[in-house]
Write a protein that holds these residues in place. Sequence first.
Motif, PDB file in Angstrom:
ATOM      1  N   ILE A   2      15.401 122.620  -0.838  1.00 17.83           N
ATOM      2  CA  ILE A   2      16.759 122.105  -0.678  1.00 17.83           C
ATOM      3  C   ILE A   2      16.600 120.763   0.011  1.00 17.83           C
ATOM      4  N   ASP A   3      17.142 119.714  -0.597  1.00 15.11           N
ATOM      5  CA  ASP A   3      17.024 118.400   0.030  1.00 15.11           C
ATOM      6  C   ASP A   3      18.309 117.616  -0.139  1.00 15.11           C
ATOM      7  N   PHE A   4      18.506 116.667   0.768  1.00 16.36           N
ATOM      8  CA  PHE A   4      19.715 115.847   0.756  1.00 16.36           C
ATOM      9  C   PHE A   4      19.526 114.687   1.722  1.00 16.36           C
ATOM     10  N   TRP A   5      20.437 113.728   1.631  1.00 14.51           N
ATOM     11  CA  TRP A   5      20.526 112.623   2.587  1.00 14.51           C
ATOM     12  C   TRP A   5      21.718 112.906   3.485  1.00 14.51           C
ATOM     13  N   MET A   6      21.613 112.547   4.769  1.00 18.42           N
ATOM     14  CA  MET A   6      22.729 112.725   5.691  1.00 18.42           C
ATOM     15  C   MET A   6      22.812 111.562   6.666  1.00 18.42           C
ATOM     16  N   LYS A   7      24.018 111.341   7.177  1.00 13.39           N
ATOM     17  CA  LYS A   7      24.260 110.292   8.169  1.00 13.39           C
ATOM     18  C   LYS A   7      25.359 110.798   9.095  1.00 13.39           C
ATOM     19  N   ILE A  68      16.546 114.829   4.396  1.00 16.73           N
ATOM     20  CA  ILE A  68      16.221 116.137   4.944  1.00 16.73           C
ATOM     21  C   ILE A  68      15.738 117.021   3.801  1.00 16.73           C
ATOM     22  N   ALA A  69      14.656 117.760   4.019  1.00 15.71           N
ATOM     23  CA  ALA A  69      14.160 118.683   2.992  1.00 15.71           C
ATOM     24  C   ALA A  69      13.618 119.940   3.649  1.00 15.71           C
ATOM     25  N   ALA A  70      13.981 121.077   3.095  1.00 15.85           N
ATOM     26  CA  ALA A  70      13.397 122.366   3.474  1.00 15.85           C
ATOM     27  C   ALA A  70      12.676 122.879   2.239  1.00 15.85           C
ATOM     28  N   VAL A  71      11.419 123.257   2.408  1.00 16.29           N
ATOM     29  CA  VAL A  71      10.591 123.668   1.277  1.00 16.29           C
ATOM     30  C   VAL A  71       9.938 125.003   1.603  1.00 16.29           C
ATOM     31  N   VAL A  72      10.037 125.942   0.673  1.00 18.56           N
ATOM     32  CA  VAL A  72       9.265 127.183   0.780  1.00 18.56           C
ATOM     33  C   VAL A  72       8.164 127.093  -0.263  1.00 18.56           C
TER      34      VAL A  72
END
Length: 188
Positions: A2-7, A68-72
Amino acid sequence: TIDFWMKTAQTADAMIAGQSDSTGSDPSTSWYFRINNVANKIHILMFDGTSHQVTSTTSINDNAWHHIAAVVSSGTLSLYIDGTSEGTPVAATGQDGTGSLSIGRLGALDSLYYNGWVDEFRVSKGIARWTANFTPPTAAYSLKTLECYSEATIKQQGSYSLKAIATITGTLTDTLIRTLTSTAILDL
């Protein structure tokens, strides 16, 4: 992945995105990204009967864009901020949840709202896009390839088998539209 850009400049505890029912308790929560209000760090939780958590070492409330990225991968949950591994990876497998998926709060939980920007939010089931430090994408994700899967395949856990790929070079023709709509297309 799950990945994305955030501010954000938010300093209050908040859920950036997640999947849960309205209780927000672990048994009903599949995963979430949270800003913890202790040091404004990113916190990822995955629940598969046991709570698995990774917290970043970097504060992200500086009103700048962060990837931001979370990887399994191979049973390990890793968190990346701006392409750099953060926190301590933990064993985790994740699960398919039945709760609502939301951006800006935790599923159907009516609290802990996120105040900031999110862009290019992507869920890639069964794909470990990064397993080491990386250079974050610098352009929007491409919409030039359309991937279609059968409904039965989408409902399966694990990897998907590809049903059709259409590379869009101009406009879709009527023939292509009829071909693609004859297979089940997931509406996100």
